[in-house]
Design a protein around this motif. Structure first.
Motif, PDB file in Angstrom:
ATOM      1  N   VAL A 185     -25.028 -22.108 -81.461  1.00 26.91           N
ATOM      2  CA  VAL A 185     -25.276 -23.464 -81.953  1.00 26.91           C
ATOM      3  C   VAL A 185     -25.040 -24.466 -80.824  1.00 26.91           C
ATOM      4  O   VAL A 185     -25.839 -25.393 -80.635  1.00 26.91           O
ATOM      5  N   ARG A 186     -23.967 -24.289 -80.054  1.00 21.50           N
ATOM      6  CA  ARG A 186     -23.732 -25.185 -78.910  1.00 21.50           C
ATOM      7  C   ARG A 186     -24.888 -25.115 -77.921  1.00 21.50           C
ATOM      8  O   ARG A 186     -25.306 -26.135 -77.366  1.00 21.50           O
ATOM      9  N   PHE A 187     -25.424 -23.908 -77.692  1.00 19.30           N
ATOM     10  CA  PHE A 187     -26.573 -23.751 -76.798  1.00 19.30           C
ATOM     11  C   PHE A 187     -27.753 -24.571 -77.309  1.00 19.30           C
ATOM     12  O   PHE A 187     -28.397 -25.293 -76.550  1.00 19.30           O
ATOM     13  N   PHE A 188     -28.061 -24.463 -78.598  1.00 21.04           N
ATOM     14  CA  PHE A 188     -29.180 -25.201 -79.178  1.00 21.04           C
ATOM     15  C   PHE A 188     -28.922 -26.708 -79.207  1.00 21.04           C
ATOM     16  O   PHE A 188     -29.852 -27.497 -79.179  1.00 21.04           O
ATOM     17  N   GLU A 189     -27.649 -27.111 -79.292  1.00 21.79           N
ATOM     18  CA  GLU A 189     -27.312 -28.529 -79.328  1.00 21.79           C
ATOM     19  C   GLU A 189     -27.157 -29.153 -77.945  1.00 21.79           C
ATOM     20  O   GLU A 189     -26.986 -30.365 -77.841  1.00 21.79           O
ATOM     21  N   ASP A 190     -27.196 -28.346 -76.900  1.00 19.95           N
ATOM     22  CA  ASP A 190     -27.182 -28.882 -75.541  1.00 19.95           C
ATOM     23  C   ASP A 190     -28.285 -29.936 -75.455  1.00 19.95           C
ATOM     24  O   ASP A 190     -29.381 -29.742 -75.996  1.00 19.95           O
ATOM     25  N   ALA A 191     -28.010 -31.049 -74.792  1.00 21.44           N
ATOM     26  CA  ALA A 191     -28.932 -32.195 -74.794  1.00 21.44           C
ATOM     27  C   ALA A 191     -30.368 -31.808 -74.439  1.00 21.44           C
ATOM     28  O   ALA A 191     -31.309 -32.197 -75.135  1.00 21.44           O
ATOM     29  N   LEU A 192     -30.554 -31.041 -73.374  1.00 25.85           N
ATOM     30  CA  LEU A 192     -31.907 -30.663 -72.961  1.00 25.85           C
ATOM     31  C   LEU A 192     -32.565 -29.746 -73.994  1.00 25.85           C
ATOM     32  O   LEU A 192     -33.723 -29.954 -74.363  1.00 25.85           O
ATOM     33  N   ASN A 193     -31.821 -28.747 -74.473  1.00 23.44           N
ATOM     34  CA  ASN A 193     -32.375 -27.832 -75.466  1.00 23.44           C
ATOM     35  C   ASN A 193     -32.683 -28.542 -76.777  1.00 23.44           C
ATOM     36  O   ASN A 193     -33.713 -28.296 -77.402  1.00 23.44           O
ATOM     37  N   LYS A 194     -31.790 -29.421 -77.188  1.00 25.58           N
ATOM     38  CA  LYS A 194     -32.000 -30.168 -78.434  1.00 25.58           C
ATOM     39  C   LYS A 194     -33.271 -31.013 -78.334  1.00 25.58           C
ATOM     40  O   LYS A 194     -34.069 -31.059 -79.272  1.00 25.58           O
ATOM     41  N   LYS A 195     -33.468 -31.629 -77.181  1.00 29.30           N
ATOM     42  CA  LYS A 195     -34.664 -32.443 -76.979  1.00 29.30           C
ATOM     43  C   LYS A 195     -35.922 -31.583 -77.055  1.00 29.30           C
ATOM     44  O   LYS A 195     -36.925 -31.969 -77.665  1.00 29.30           O
ATOM     45  N   LYS A 196     -35.880 -30.394 -76.477  1.00 29.62           N
ATOM     46  CA  LYS A 196     -37.025 -29.487 -76.521  1.00 29.62           C
ATOM     47  C   LYS A 196     -37.314 -29.052 -77.958  1.00 29.62           C
ATOM     48  O   LYS A 196     -38.472 -28.989 -78.371  1.00 29.62           O
ATOM     49  N   ILE A 197     -36.271 -28.743 -78.708  1.00 27.88           N
ATOM     50  CA  ILE A 197     -36.440 -28.314 -80.096  1.00 27.88           C
ATOM     51  C   ILE A 197     -37.011 -29.455 -80.936  1.00 27.88           C
ATOM     52  O   ILE A 197     -37.904 -29.247 -81.759  1.00 27.88           O
ATOM     53  N   GLU A 198     -36.508 -30.656 -80.715  1.00 23.03           N
ATOM     54  CA  GLU A 198     -36.989 -31.807 -81.480  1.00 23.03           C
ATOM     55  C   GLU A 198     -38.482 -32.055 -81.255  1.00 23.03           C
ATOM     56  O   GLU A 198     -39.170 -32.531 -82.157  1.00 23.03           O
ATOM     57  N   ARG A 199     -39.000 -31.700 -80.092  1.00 26.38           N
ATOM     58  CA  ARG A 199     -40.434 -31.836 -79.826  1.00 26.38           C
ATOM     59  C   ARG A 199     -41.253 -30.973 -80.787  1.00 26.38           C
ATOM     60  O   ARG A 199     -42.349 -31.343 -81.180  1.00 26.38           O
ATOM     61  N   ALA A 200     -40.700 -29.816 -81.135  1.00 23.87           N
ATOM     62  CA  ALA A 200     -41.411 -28.897 -82.024  1.00 23.87           C
ATOM     63  C   ALA A 200     -41.444 -29.393 -83.462  1.00 23.87           C
ATOM     64  O   ALA A 200     -42.287 -28.969 -84.246  1.00 23.87           O
ATOM     65  N   LEU A 201     -40.546 -30.287 -83.815  1.00 19.42           N
ATOM     66  CA  LEU A 201     -40.445 -30.738 -85.200  1.00 19.42           C
ATOM     67  C   LEU A 201     -41.460 -31.822 -85.557  1.00 19.42           C
ATOM     68  O   LEU A 201     -41.483 -32.302 -86.684  1.00 19.42           O
ATOM     69  N   GLY A 202     -42.301 -32.149 -84.617  1.00 25.54           N
ATOM     70  CA  GLY A 202     -43.290 -33.202 -84.842  1.00 25.54           C
ATOM     71  C   GLY A 202     -44.422 -32.813 -85.768  1.00 25.54           C
ATOM     72  O   GLY A 202     -44.977 -33.650 -86.464  1.00 25.54           O
ATOM     73  N   SER A 203     -44.758 -31.541 -85.782  1.00 28.20           N
ATOM     74  CA  SER A 203     -45.845 -31.100 -86.660  1.00 28.20           C
ATOM     75  C   SER A 203     -45.699 -29.613 -86.954  1.00 28.20           C
ATOM     76  O   SER A 203     -45.102 -28.872 -86.177  1.00 28.20           O
ATOM     77  N   PRO A 204     -46.250 -29.170 -88.078  1.00 25.24           N
ATOM     78  CA  PRO A 204     -46.149 -27.752 -88.451  1.00 25.24           C
ATOM     79  C   PRO A 204     -46.725 -26.839 -87.379  1.00 25.24           C
ATOM     80  O   PRO A 204     -47.744 -27.143 -86.763  1.00 25.24           O
ATOM     81  N   TRP A 205     -46.032 -25.757 -87.148  1.00 25.38           N
ATOM     82  CA  TRP A 205     -46.417 -24.689 -86.235  1.00 25.38           C
ATOM     83  C   TRP A 205     -46.368 -25.080 -84.757  1.00 25.38           C
ATOM     84  O   TRP A 205     -46.838 -24.364 -83.905  1.00 25.38           O
ATOM     85  N   LYS A 228     -44.609 -25.428 -81.206  1.00 24.73           N
ATOM     86  CA  LYS A 228     -43.599 -24.646 -80.495  1.00 24.73           C
ATOM     87  C   LYS A 228     -42.817 -25.534 -79.541  1.00 24.73           C
ATOM     88  O   LYS A 228     -43.389 -26.418 -78.912  1.00 24.73           O
ATOM     89  N   SER A 229     -41.532 -25.226 -79.424  1.00 22.95           N
ATOM     90  CA  SER A 229     -40.722 -25.910 -78.422  1.00 22.95           C
ATOM     91  C   SER A 229     -41.067 -25.327 -77.052  1.00 22.95           C
ATOM     92  O   SER A 229     -41.531 -24.194 -76.958  1.00 22.95           O
ATOM     93  N   PRO A 230     -40.813 -26.088 -75.988  1.00 20.11           N
ATOM     94  CA  PRO A 230     -40.871 -25.462 -74.665  1.00 20.11           C
ATOM     95  C   PRO A 230     -39.798 -24.368 -74.614  1.00 20.11           C
ATOM     96  O   PRO A 230     -38.838 -24.392 -75.395  1.00 20.11           O
ATOM     97  N   SER A 231     -39.942 -23.434 -73.711  1.00 24.74           N
ATOM     98  CA  SER A 231     -38.972 -22.338 -73.601  1.00 24.74           C
ATOM     99  C   SER A 231     -37.572 -22.849 -73.298  1.00 24.74           C
ATOM    100  O   SER A 231     -37.396 -23.737 -72.467  1.00 24.74           O
ATOM    101  N   LEU A 232     -36.611 -22.263 -73.995  1.00 23.09           N
ATOM    102  CA  LEU A 232     -35.198 -22.522 -73.742  1.00 23.09           C
ATOM    103  C   LEU A 232     -34.689 -21.333 -72.944  1.00 23.09           C
ATOM    104  O   LEU A 232     -34.658 -20.210 -73.458  1.00 23.09           O
ATOM    105  N   LEU A 233     -34.315 -21.542 -71.702  1.00 20.08           N
ATOM    106  CA  LEU A 233     -33.880 -20.439 -70.850  1.00 20.08           C
ATOM    107  C   LEU A 233     -32.417 -20.118 -71.113  1.00 20.08           C
ATOM    108  O   LEU A 233     -31.542 -20.963 -70.952  1.00 20.08           O
TER     109      LEU A 233
END
Length: 170
Positions: free
Chosen positions: A65-85, A87-92
């Motif tokens: 959860v901390r990994f996903f909440e990291d500022a950069l990762n969280k921002k990438k995940i939030e990009r995916a929430l804009g529309s159905p299906w 994808k977020s950019p890769s989280l390394l």
């Protein structure tokens, strides 16, 4: 090229071998399974059948959860929430593991036989044309019995599944 698998976030927290594959791997997971981590963290119910493993797994879930909440990762995940299906950019995660989160939306196609996260896994696997990686025998049985057009690997067969010469069905 990385081998790709659809899986749940909790599988990564439970099975440490998924973070140290012999070949590069990309885990594609529905956003709903990421949200399930929060439910597991807050729950007082045991996560594991063996009581002594529970604190270790809870610690791994909190770390994920901390990994996903990291500022950069969280921002990438939030990009995916804009529309159905989407994808977020890769989280390394490390030099061999990356994670892509997809804002999957369950539909009624498999909803009667499968729970919402299982349905998301199936739809995502079909959409991405990659196999599902799971430890849920009941889920595997339902996929087979229902004739669902996805390939499923058990966690026990993970190393076999990442071998380059194993053909992945589409």
């Amino acid at each position: 090229m990385a081998r790709r698998f659809v899986t749940e976030a909790v599988m990564i927290a439970i099975y440490g071998q998924l973070m140290v594959p012999s070949q590069p791997v990309e885990y594609v997971m529905p956003y709903s399974s990421l949200m399930e981590l929060y439910d597991l963290m807050e729950s007082k119910d045991p996560i594991m059948n063996q009581e002594e493993e529970d604190p270790y797994i809870r610690k791994n879930i909190e770390g994920l959860v901390r990994f996903f909440e990291d500022a950069l990762n969280k921002k990438k995940i939030e990009r995916a929430l804009g529309s159905p299906w989407k994808k977020s950019p890769s989280l390394l995660v490390n030099d061999k593991v990356s994670i892509t989160v997809v804002y999957a939306l369950e539909n009624a196609e498999y909803g009667e036989k499968f729970d919402p996260i299982e349905t998301d896994l199936i739809l995502l696997a079909i959409r991405e044309k990659v196999p599902v990686l799971t430890d849920q025998y009941e889920f595997v049985d339902k996929v087979i019995e229902g004739g669902v057009p996805v390939q499923v690997f058990d966690i026990e067969d993970f190393e076999y599944a990442v071998e380059e010469d194993v053909p992945l069905e589409h």
